[in-house]
Write a protein that holds these residues in place. Structure first.
Motif, PDB file in Angstrom:
ATOM      1  N   ALA A   1       0.828  -1.203   0.000  1.00  0.00           N
ATOM      2  CA  ALA A   1       0.000   0.000   0.000  1.00  0.00           C
ATOM      3  C   ALA A   1       0.863   1.254   0.000  1.00  0.00           C
ATOM      4  O   ALA A   1       0.556   2.230  -0.697  1.00  0.00           O
ATOM      5  N   VAL A   2       1.945   1.240   0.771  1.00  0.00           N
ATOM      6  CA  VAL A   2       2.855   2.387   0.801  1.00  0.00           C
ATOM      7  C   VAL A   2       3.401   2.659  -0.595  1.00  0.00           C
ATOM      8  O   VAL A   2       3.434   3.812  -1.051  1.00  0.00           O
ATOM      9  N   ARG A   3       3.808   1.618  -1.290  1.00  0.00           N
ATOM     10  CA  ARG A   3       4.360   1.790  -2.644  1.00  0.00           C
ATOM     11  C   ARG A   3       3.295   2.324  -3.609  1.00  0.00           C
ATOM     12  O   ARG A   3       3.565   3.206  -4.431  1.00  0.00           O
ATOM     13  N   LYS A   4       2.090   1.777  -3.514  1.00  0.00           N
ATOM     14  CA  LYS A   4       1.017   2.219  -4.417  1.00  0.00           C
ATOM     15  C   LYS A   4       0.631   3.670  -4.157  1.00  0.00           C
ATOM     16  O   LYS A   4       0.461   4.463  -5.089  1.00  0.00           O
ATOM     17  N   VAL A   5       0.490   4.017  -2.881  1.00  0.00           N
ATOM     18  CA  VAL A   5       0.122   5.392  -2.526  1.00  0.00           C
ATOM     19  C   VAL A   5       1.219   6.359  -2.956  1.00  0.00           C
ATOM     20  O   VAL A   5       0.946   7.462  -3.443  1.00  0.00           O
ATOM     21  N   PHE A   6       2.461   5.951  -2.800  1.00  0.00           N
ATOM     22  CA  PHE A   6       3.586   6.786  -3.244  1.00  0.00           C
ATOM     23  C   PHE A   6       3.495   7.069  -4.741  1.00  0.00           C
ATOM     24  O   PHE A   6       3.844   8.160  -5.209  1.00  0.00           O
ATOM     25  N   ARG A   7       2.979   6.083  -5.485  1.00  0.00           N
ATOM     26  CA  ARG A   7       2.826   6.261  -6.941  1.00  0.00           C
ATOM     27  C   ARG A   7       1.577   7.055  -7.299  1.00  0.00           C
ATOM     28  O   ARG A   7       1.307   7.307  -8.472  1.00  0.00           O
ATOM     29  N   GLY A   8       0.786   7.400  -6.294  1.00  0.00           N
ATOM     30  CA  GLY A   8      -0.415   8.180  -6.559  1.00  0.00           C
ATOM     31  C   GLY A   8      -1.675   7.358  -6.664  1.00  0.00           C
ATOM     32  O   GLY A   8      -2.748   7.892  -6.985  1.00  0.00           O
ATOM     33  N   GLU A   9      -1.595   6.048  -6.387  1.00  0.00           N
ATOM     34  CA  GLU A   9      -2.774   5.179  -6.435  1.00  0.00           C
ATOM     35  C   GLU A   9      -3.507   5.230  -5.092  1.00  0.00           C
ATOM     36  O   GLU A   9      -2.931   5.562  -4.061  1.00  0.00           O
ATOM     37  N   ARG A  10      -4.785   4.899  -5.109  1.00  0.00           N
ATOM     38  CA  ARG A  10      -5.565   4.828  -3.881  1.00  0.00           C
ATOM     39  C   ARG A  10      -5.757   3.366  -3.486  1.00  0.00           C
ATOM     40  O   ARG A  10      -5.988   2.510  -4.342  1.00  0.00           O
TER      41      ARG A  10
END
Length: 205
Positions: A119-128
């Motif tokens: 989740a941290v990686r996805k959120v860092f990429r701008g994903e929810r």
């Protein structure tokens, strides 16, 4: 191996020390992630963002001084940090309020450990990143309360008298009664305390 300059900087705000330490240890073992701050209340979380400028801030909902939802709302529109709410509360109302406050993620503490780093990686990429079942529930049963009704009802549920609510919020007694009446009507509670209980169970308080 990810270069040090590419590490995702993460701050964690959690008021239970053992949980905080476990979360930090978990993320420190994950490739490409560095924990730069561990804090135990909401106000300190805002200070940590200003000091450490993390890419991602993980917050619990219930914390001293300022809730995770209040922290997320304060950081809404922040140019660099993105917020993930990590909580025990599987309540659609909390999810909806977190998203309205600008959070990028809403995860439950009983989720598999690997999901947090992902989740941290996805959120860092701008994903929810949100729990799909809670997301569907939040869409099917939206929060009926206005911010002011929620504020008044929360105090009433804590046993604060109508007179004291009016004084705290600088409202007239009649206005407070109107807000409580509207809240009871929307929630179907027998009284203000019962209405506050219903709203809390839904995650609307």
């Amino acid at each position: 191996m990810t270069a040090p300059s590419q590490l995702i900087q993460v701050a964690i705000a959690e008021d239970q020390e053992m949980v905080l330490g476990a979360l930090a240890a978990l993320l420190e073992r994950a490739e490409g992630i560095q924990v730069v701050a561990q804090i135990r209340n909401g106000r300190a979380a805002l200070e940590a963002v200003a000091t450490h400028q993390p890419d991602v801030l993980i917050v619990d909902i219930e914390m001293p001084e300022m809730s995770g939802l209040e922290v997320a709302n304060r950081l809404k529109g922040h140019p660099s940090v993105r917020v993930i709410v990590l909580t025990t509360f599987a309540r659609a109302g909390y999810l909806r309020r977190a998203m309205d406050a600008g959070a990028y993620g809403y995860l439950l503490k009983d989720s598999p450990a690997r999901e947090l780093a992902d989740a941290v990686r996805k959120v860092f990429r701008g994903e929810r990143v949100v729990n799909p079942e809670l997301a569907a529930e939040a869409l099917s049963e939206p929060d009926p309360l206005t911010d002011r009704e929620r504020e008044v009802l929360r105090l009433a549920g804590e046993g604060v008298s109508g007179k004291d609510i009016a004084a705290r919020l600088r409202l007239s007694g009649g206005t407070v009664r109107n807000y409580l009446s509207e809240a009871r009507s929307k929630l179907g509670g027998a009284n203000s305390v019962d209405s506050a209980r219903i709203a809390r169970e839904k995650g609307w308080l």
